[in-house]
Design a protein around this motif. Structure first.
Motif, short mmCIF file in Angstrom:
data_model
loop_
_atom_site.label_atom_id
_atom_site.label_comp_id
_atom_site.label_asym_id
_atom_site.label_seq_id
_atom_site.Cartn_x
_atom_site.Cartn_y
_atom_site.Cartn_z
N UNK A 26 0.86 -1.18 0.00
CA UNK A 26 0.00 0.00 0.00
C UNK A 26 0.89 1.23 0.00
N UNK A 27 0.68 2.14 -0.92
CA UNK A 27 1.51 3.34 -0.91
C UNK A 27 1.28 4.13 0.36
N UNK A 28 2.35 4.67 0.91
CA UNK A 28 2.19 5.45 2.15
C UNK A 28 1.37 6.70 1.88
N UNK A 29 0.43 6.96 2.75
CA UNK A 29 -0.45 8.12 2.55
C UNK A 29 0.02 9.33 3.33
N UNK A 30 0.79 9.11 4.38
CA UNK A 30 1.18 10.22 5.24
C UNK A 30 2.50 10.87 4.85
N UNK A 31 3.14 10.39 3.77
CA UNK A 31 4.46 10.89 3.42
C UNK A 31 4.45 12.11 2.50
N UNK A 32 3.37 12.31 1.79
CA UNK A 32 3.36 13.41 0.83
C UNK A 32 4.04 12.99 -0.46
N UNK A 33 4.52 13.95 -1.21
CA UNK A 33 5.13 13.69 -2.51
C UNK A 33 6.48 13.00 -2.35
N UNK A 34 6.82 12.20 -3.35
CA UNK A 34 8.10 11.51 -3.38
C UNK A 34 9.22 12.53 -3.57
#
Length: 116
Positions: free
Chosen positions: A53-61
């Motif tokens: 699952x892509x992290x949702x709390x990290x913001x943009x790469x």
């Protein structure tokens, strides 16, 4: 003013580290699939599937991690193509195998006497 700059660097470092960890996890999944595809015997020992699952709390790469993310995506797509190719090959083999007559299901005459 230097305290604010140090705090900003700390947040940036944590953000980059979090994204690096997320990419590490994703890359490990790709390595597992690539290893299984390379070794036919390991296909029988399938690990449990854990959907990433892509992290949702990290913001943009972070921009400097983009080349690594692109490389992982390329490897994922190549692995998916190989899986599809092998599934198609397996399907063709199953069709061919189903056409092989074992003689157990129906007993047919071996010869026909046309003299009568």
């Amino acid at each position: 003013m230097s305290t604010q700059s140090e705090a900003g660097n700390s947040v940036t470092t944590e953000w980059r580290s979090a994204w690096t960890a997320a990419l590490d996890e994703l890359e490990l999944d790709v390595v597992t699939i690539e290893t299984m595809l390379a070794d036919e015997r390991r296909l029988a020992e399938l690990p449990e599937s854990n959907l990433w699952q892509p992290p949702t709390e990290l913001g943009a790469l972070p921009l400097e991690l983009r080349p690594r993310a692109d490389e992982i995506l390329t490897r994922q797509l190549a692995a998916a193509e190989e899986i599809a190719r092998r599934l198609t090959s397996t399907r063709v083999q199953q069709v061919m195998t189903s056409r092989i007559e074992t003689g157990e299901a129906t007993k047919r005459p071996v010869f026909l006497d046309c003299a009568m």
